[in-house]
Write a protein that holds these residues in place. Sequence first.
Motif, PDB file in Angstrom:
ATOM      1  N   GLN A 117       0.801  -1.212   0.000  1.00 48.80           N
ATOM      2  CA  GLN A 117       0.000   0.000   0.000  1.00 48.80           C
ATOM      3  C   GLN A 117       0.850   1.285   0.000  1.00 48.80           C
ATOM      4  N   VAL A 118       1.992   1.251  -0.703  1.00 51.86           N
ATOM      5  CA  VAL A 118       2.861   2.422  -0.807  1.00 51.86           C
ATOM      6  C   VAL A 118       3.233   2.623  -2.275  1.00 51.86           C
ATOM      7  N   TRP A 119       2.998   3.845  -2.778  1.00 51.35           N
ATOM      8  CA  TRP A 119       3.431   4.204  -4.132  1.00 51.35           C
ATOM      9  C   TRP A 119       4.933   4.452  -4.134  1.00 51.35           C
ATOM     10  N   GLN A 120       5.591   3.895  -5.143  1.00 49.51           N
ATOM     11  CA  GLN A 120       7.020   4.104  -5.303  1.00 49.51           C
ATOM     12  C   GLN A 120       7.305   4.382  -6.769  1.00 49.51           C
ATOM     13  N   VAL A 121       8.506   4.919  -7.047  1.00 52.33           N
ATOM     14  CA  VAL A 121       8.896   5.267  -8.404  1.00 52.33           C
ATOM     15  C   VAL A 121      10.310   4.766  -8.636  1.00 52.33           C
ATOM     16  N   VAL A 122      10.542   4.278  -9.848  1.00 56.78           N
ATOM     17  CA  VAL A 122      11.867   3.826 -10.264  1.00 56.78           C
ATOM     18  C   VAL A 122      12.248   4.592 -11.525  1.00 56.78           C
ATOM     19  N   PHE A 123      13.378   5.313 -11.477  1.00 58.02           N
ATOM     20  CA  PHE A 123      13.895   6.050 -12.635  1.00 58.02           C
ATOM     21  C   PHE A 123      14.881   5.152 -13.377  1.00 58.02           C
ATOM     22  N   HIS A 124      14.779   5.158 -14.715  1.00 54.15           N
ATOM     23  CA  HIS A 124      15.662   4.359 -15.564  1.00 54.15           C
ATOM     24  C   HIS A 124      16.578   5.295 -16.345  1.00 54.15           C
ATOM     25  N   MET A 165      12.877   5.148  -5.356  1.00 57.37           N
ATOM     26  CA  MET A 165      12.637   5.977  -4.180  1.00 57.37           C
ATOM     27  C   MET A 165      11.148   5.999  -3.907  1.00 57.37           C
ATOM     28  N   MET A 166      10.826   6.407  -2.682  1.00 57.90           N
ATOM     29  CA  MET A 166       9.423   6.557  -2.319  1.00 57.90           C
ATOM     30  C   MET A 166       8.844   7.759  -3.067  1.00 57.90           C
ATOM     31  N   ALA A 167       7.547   7.728  -3.277  1.00 56.19           N
ATOM     32  CA  ALA A 167       6.892   8.831  -3.978  1.00 56.19           C
ATOM     33  C   ALA A 167       7.057  10.135  -3.209  1.00 56.19           C
ATOM     34  N   THR A 168       7.016  10.067  -1.881  1.00 55.91           N
ATOM     35  CA  THR A 168       7.194  11.298  -1.090  1.00 55.91           C
ATOM     36  C   THR A 168       8.591  11.874  -1.279  1.00 55.91           C
ATOM     37  N   GLN A 169       9.591  10.998  -1.398  1.00 54.47           N
ATOM     38  CA  GLN A 169      10.958  11.471  -1.614  1.00 54.47           C
ATOM     39  C   GLN A 169      11.073  12.149  -2.988  1.00 54.47           C
ATOM     40  N   ALA A 170      10.472  11.519  -4.003  1.00 59.68           N
ATOM     41  CA  ALA A 170      10.500  12.123  -5.334  1.00 59.68           C
ATOM     42  C   ALA A 170       9.755  13.458  -5.351  1.00 59.68           C
ATOM     43  N   TYR A 171       8.672  13.516  -4.554  1.00 58.15           N
ATOM     44  CA  TYR A 171       7.917  14.772  -4.492  1.00 58.15           C
ATOM     45  C   TYR A 171       8.776  15.890  -3.907  1.00 58.15           C
ATOM     46  N   ASP A 172       9.558  15.552  -2.890  1.00 57.18           N
ATOM     47  CA  ASP A 172      10.446  16.557  -2.291  1.00 57.18           C
ATOM     48  C   ASP A 172      11.500  17.039  -3.282  1.00 57.18           C
ATOM     49  N   PHE A 210       2.439  11.504 -13.898  1.00 55.49           N
ATOM     50  CA  PHE A 210       3.817  11.832 -13.519  1.00 55.49           C
ATOM     51  C   PHE A 210       4.185  13.146 -14.202  1.00 55.49           C
ATOM     52  N   ARG A 211       4.742  14.063 -13.398  1.00 55.30           N
ATOM     53  CA  ARG A 211       5.101  15.389 -13.918  1.00 55.30           C
ATOM     54  C   ARG A 211       6.516  15.719 -13.441  1.00 55.30           C
ATOM     55  N   THR A 212       7.343  16.289 -14.335  1.00 57.92           N
ATOM     56  CA  THR A 212       8.729  16.610 -13.989  1.00 57.92           C
ATOM     57  C   THR A 212       9.125  17.948 -14.593  1.00 57.92           C
ATOM     58  N   PRO A 213       9.891  18.761 -13.855  1.00 56.98           N
ATOM     59  CA  PRO A 213      10.490  19.951 -14.480  1.00 56.98           C
ATOM     60  C   PRO A 213      11.555  19.525 -15.493  1.00 56.98           C
ATOM     61  N   GLY A 251      19.554  13.960 -35.019  1.00 56.99           N
ATOM     62  CA  GLY A 251      20.298  15.203 -34.872  1.00 56.99           C
ATOM     63  C   GLY A 251      19.615  16.257 -34.026  1.00 56.99           C
ATOM     64  N   LEU A 252      18.451  15.959 -33.477  1.00 52.39           N
ATOM     65  CA  LEU A 252      17.719  16.902 -32.646  1.00 52.39           C
ATOM     66  C   LEU A 252      17.729  16.430 -31.196  1.00 52.39           C
ATOM     67  N   GLU A 253      17.748  17.364 -30.267  1.00 50.94           N
ATOM     68  CA  GLU A 253      17.798  17.030 -28.844  1.00 50.94           C
ATOM     69  C   GLU A 253      16.392  16.784 -28.304  1.00 50.94           C
ATOM     70  N   VAL A 254      16.288  15.702 -27.528  1.00 46.22           N
ATOM     71  CA  VAL A 254      15.026  15.343 -26.894  1.00 46.22           C
ATOM     72  C   VAL A 254      15.319  15.057 -25.423  1.00 46.22           C
ATOM     73  N   GLU A 255      14.560  15.697 -24.524  1.00 42.86           N
ATOM     74  CA  GLU A 255      14.729  15.429 -23.098  1.00 42.86           C
ATOM     75  C   GLU A 255      13.762  14.320 -22.693  1.00 42.86           C
ATOM     76  N   VAL A 256      14.305  13.321 -21.978  1.00 41.55           N
ATOM     77  CA  VAL A 256      13.565  12.115 -21.655  1.00 41.55           C
ATOM     78  C   VAL A 256      13.619  11.873 -20.153  1.00 41.55           C
ATOM     79  N   ALA A 257      12.463  11.529 -19.588  1.00 38.24           N
ATOM     80  CA  ALA A 257      12.382  11.060 -18.200  1.00 38.24           C
ATOM     81  C   ALA A 257      11.695   9.691 -18.220  1.00 38.24           C
ATOM     82  N   ARG A 258      12.436   8.638 -17.829  1.00 40.73           N
ATOM     83  CA  ARG A 258      11.877   7.279 -17.795  1.00 40.73           C
ATOM     84  C   ARG A 258      11.574   6.935 -16.341  1.00 40.73           C
ATOM     85  N   ALA A 259      10.303   6.893 -16.020  1.00 32.41           N
ATOM     86  CA  ALA A 259       9.890   6.602 -14.644  1.00 32.41           C
ATOM     87  C   ALA A 259       8.819   5.520 -14.659  1.00 32.41           C
TER      88      ALA A 259
END
Length: 786
Positions: free
Chosen positions: A180-187, A196-203, A217-220, A233-241
């Motif tokens: 019963q705990v949400w967690q996130v894994v970054f690749h 990490m725990m979702a609360t840690q990622a939120y911080d 999921f939202r990221t700056p 040849g073009l830059e793409v910013e990627v977040a794998r979560a």
Amino acid sequence: MKSLVFVGILFYILGSQAVVSIPFPTGTVRTECRDRYFWIWLDKSALGQNSWSYSVFNELGQRISVTDYIATQCGFTHGVDLYGNPEIRISFLACSVRNVFDKDFSIRLQVEITSLDNVTAAYEVSMNCPLDAPWSPREIVCEENYMEVSVRRAVPGIANDALNDDWMAVWPVAQGAMNQVWQVVFHFQNGSVQDMMATQAYDMGYGFNTTATRVLFRTPYGTQQTEVATVQGLEVEVARATIFYKQAWMILIVDTVVACPINPPTFTATALRWTSPRIMPALVAFPLQFEDETIEMGVDGRRIDRSTIVRNGYSFLTDMHFISITVPIGALGGITESDVIDNRYGTTYTIKLLLDRRWRGDESDWTRHRIFKSIRTPFAPQIPLLTDNTVPERGYFDVTIGNFLADVELTAITIGGKLLSPPEIKGHGCTLEEVPNANHTRVFVLKVPFSNPLVEQKYLYGNFRKYTLHLEYTFFLLPKGKSFTHPGVIECEVADVVLPLFEGFCEEEQIGVRMTRGNLDRYWVPYVGSLQLTNELAASQNYTIQDDGSYFYLSVPFLATGLMYEDISLNGVTVRLDFGLRDNKTLLTMVEFSRSCVFPTGKLLVCFPNGTMIATMLSLDTKPELNPRRTHLRDKNCRPVGVDDTKALFTFSVATCGTIRRFEENYLVYENEVIFEREMIPEEKPVITRDPQYRLTLRCRYRLDETLRVWAQRLLKEGVAAGLHPFHLKAYQKKRAANGHVSHLAGGASTDAKGKTWLWFLAFSVALCGLATTIDTLLPVQLFGH
């Protein structure tokens, strides 16, 4: 829905208690529900110079101030629209949005307006928006300040395919996680993971949420867990979560990878181009099964059709690798703004583009991908166009300057060195107006009469004069608070000069001029010869002056200073009056007039500044009368240069004809005599004559200024004389005579104690006819031995 309460508790810690707010006045706020977003605009004219900020109320009614940090974490975007109006854009899945089964959304905001004297008023905005189109299984948004992905969380049927690599990496972590705990894994691209725990990622600034049907999921941009990949040849910013939730009987694993193109647009002088990869590998598991459903272009957050694209001159192209949008600079849909850098005026063009795509991968991959791209062109200098529309026959300058946008205000013009505001310009006999152009720019038209005192005038030739208008415009950029200046010089030659008319006259012992005034000579200064005609000069020389504004009269005695004596003969003295008018600033001669008169000569003795004496003798002065032809000076060889039966004229230099000189106090006196040569009988031993004895003394007095003793050294060899070479002595005397002086050298030789012989001479200069002179310095001389 537990996660919504969780987020609200965090906001309560960050925020402040609710304050009383009132609705906005009518017309000062505008709202719109548009494609998964709340849009809010404030009227910039109502806002004025006041500052603004905003807060959001959560489900518990607590007010949370939206900072830039909160905005990127919670799905808020704020700034200004193309026209400078404050703009707020809020995702339907943002924090504190009341969500009813992912179909109906509402939000309550408070906007704080703070005046310049630090008084704050709070205004409330509430919105309710229904979902306008069904959710796609996966929706990705590339906002200006964050990346967002939401996926459907309904438990699907049993998948035919094996777990992908990301899920295989998460599986051991999920098996050992607490229930019963949400967690996130970054690749990461190198194969490593970070859980990490979702609360840690939120911080750390990430945003997570679950709704009735979706996981978010939202990221700056630019965090430690995002990476930049290169695609075509073009830059793409990627977040794998990968987000997972574990219960005793189930593990829910959600892939929330997000990818956004971040490559900057390219610019030419006339257009901008923005390109995006057609396929981003991080989002497409099976490229061979990839299929585009729709690709649409939008402007200012709203999709547009093909006819609008063509009408506005855009280019929207897609090939196997790229999607490109080309926009002409200045095209409709964007806005051109003024700017100033280093007192240079220029413009920038801003347009807010939208790329809205839908594609299909495998049977379970249905994705909607939207990119909001605000583009501003670099500063492009625009030299103001100063146009001279002057028609000389109209009698005024007609000058336009442009072309300026509506955000440029003309605050002042410096005309002829005088700074004038627009109202003051009209008060100085000028006109200033603003004229619009067809392309929504405008020009400022200035009209200044030639006769205005701020206009510079210069006489050229004939009846032409040049009018010069010196300008410096001062402009102000209203929204940016910047100012700049632009100079200009306008010239116009006009044939409107009426020159004065002159008439000379000769009267008894007077020579003069009558001048009929023109329209320009009042700006000129009168001169008699090389002397400025002042009241002091006129009084000292007994000039007669009359001037009634239309006519000018000048009469000069024929022996007064300022006249030129051209000739002296037995018939008379030829005197010339040179009258001129000079520019009062440059003193250049504008017009000249000369009049010569011959005055009869009687007894006359003239002492000229160049050391020449002219004298007449009259036979009527003696009884019986003499024969003038038998007269001469002390030197018998000096005979009259002109003679008739009644008079003789002598002209000679003070250094000739037996002239003697002597000093009397501060004067040098030159003296000679006219001698009558009597006939004696007999000639061998004359004792009888009928002729009288006659001598006429001629004397000229020249005022001395000062004497200067000068020494020159030359070693005299035995038996060798030394002296001043005659050529150099004559050259020196000639130079002195040309300047109106008589120069004299006197000297001698002496021997010092060492046996050297010194040649010395005394040089002195005199001013003739009472005119002042300066003391001569020693001119270079050369001593020659013979």
